[in-house]
Every structure is written in C-alpha cells, then in structure tokens.
Design an enzyme around this catalytic site. Sequence first.
Site: not given
Ligand code: GLY
Length: 302
Positions: A221-222, A170, A201, A198-199
Amino acid sequence: MLSLIIHGGAWDIPEQEIEAHTNGITTALTIGWRMLKSGANAVDTVEKVVSSLEDDGTFDAGKGSHLNADGRIELDASMMNGKTLRCGAVAAVHHVKNPISLARKIMEQSEHILLVGAGAENFALEQGMSLCSHKELISQRELNKWKAFQASHDFSTKDAFKKSNQPSDTVGAVAMDTNGDICVGTSTGGTFNKHPGRVGDSPLIGCGTYADNEIGGVSTTGWGEAMMKIVMAKTVIDFLEQNGGDIHKAATKGVDLLKRKVDGYGGVIVMNNKGEVGVAYNTPRMARAYITEQMIEPIITV
Ligand code: GLY
C-alpha cells in the site's frame, strides 16, 4: 499453520479516522479468521476479507474510493494463488462493487491475467457477475473532498503523492490455509484526483501483490508510481527468499529500498512459508491486523 494478515492503508491517518479504520480491519480480520478456522481455503478467505474492506466505505477501495480528475471512481485489484502461481487482475473499472471478486474470476476463468475498463466489465457480465451503478460507489466524504480540491485549483498532485501524509487507503490480505497454501489480494481506488486511466501498483502482479507457496506472500500500500519502479511485492519476496524467510528483515529492506531508490512512501504486509507475518512502513501510520494459530488474540493497530 493458519495465518492471516491484512492492511487498510499506510499514511498519516487522522485521529478522527482511526476508529473507523480499526473497526474496518477488525471486522475483516474476524471474518477471515473464522473462515480459516472452519477449513476455508486461502483463496476464498482473501476474497471475503478484501470484499469486506471494499464494502466498508472507510478505505480507498470499492465503495468510498477516491475520485479521479473527472470526478469518477476507477477501481483496480489483483489476486494471486501461491500454490499454482495463477493470478488475476482488473484495472480502471467503474461499475464493479467488489473488484477483488472480478480479479479472482479472471484468475480462475480466463487465460489472461489483467483485464481493464469496459473489457473487464464485459468479462464480469459473461461470468454472471452483476455490475453496480457508478453512483453506488461514491461516498459523500470523497465527493466533498474532491469538490473542495477542484475549488482550490491546487493541482500540484505530482509532489503531493510523494508526501507521507497523502491519503493511501489501499487494502490487502495475505492468508495461509490448513494445507499451507498462500493467497494474496490487493484492492484500491488509486490516488486522489488521478488522471483518468491512471493505473497504479495494486493490480500489477509483482508490484502490489505476489504469492508463492515456496517463499511467502506480500501485499503493498502506498504511492503506486514509486512501488512500480522497484517492483515492490516481488522485491520483498526475493528478499525473503534470500534471507531464509526472515519476514521483518524482508519487509524493512523493501521499505528502505522504496525510500532510498525512488523517494517513495508506503507499507507492506509479508508472510513467509511458515505462516509467520511481518509489517513495515515509512508513513506516520499504517492500518494493519494479523493473527496466526500461535496467537491467542489478534494484533490490530492503526
Ligand atoms: N497503491 C495504490 C495506488 O497507488 O494506486
């Protein structure tokens, strides 16, 4: 103070991918810093910086993003203006080359904050943006990876997402302009082989992105499912406010909480209301770069 900090993912970035990550964040930081120095505002700067990372092909954002379980790319992004607290976000789009630009359009031209799927793409058309073909977003690298994964029949992704080496590229940026205004943007293709729809963070205000001129800005990010559980970006902003603006303490406390509460992995970039910047992550590597008016040279590290 002019200030810019960006990231290109936190995970066990392999040796052979370090050069591409370094080049991608160097290019994006250079574009953004030139803009800020020539008087551009934080919103324009963040849009351009994140677009550069989306176009690069190295990262899990825009072109070259991970494929989902259906072999399709579904993109998410968000932007927040710290001066007005206006924000915009887009999720699960398949035909948008630069989701960060659509997030900005939603922030500035819509009464809503988050638009998803076909509705978001229709909004892009209504706003005069053009859509791209889905094929244009797929890279050979990601297609090969997805085909190999399907052939392996190893669908134990739930636990795989917990590992610190699970690809997590990300991208995000936090900028402060000459007026002291802060803007934050984050963009992603989400997790590899994710369930369609799927969405994570990144497009959720408070989870992937937060900006408030009075306190600062954060992009994450993660592993998105973990980030969402502790509302990562806003949590780090709250730590920043509580500790008087200590970026390093706020970033570290956020990442410690991520591990302790939800066994999560990832990283954050943080800027306070003075333009000071900090980073924390609990993965083997994190691609990040920053420069402020008080620095002669940028710091660029993977
Ligand atoms: N951090 C990006 C995701 O899990 O979609």
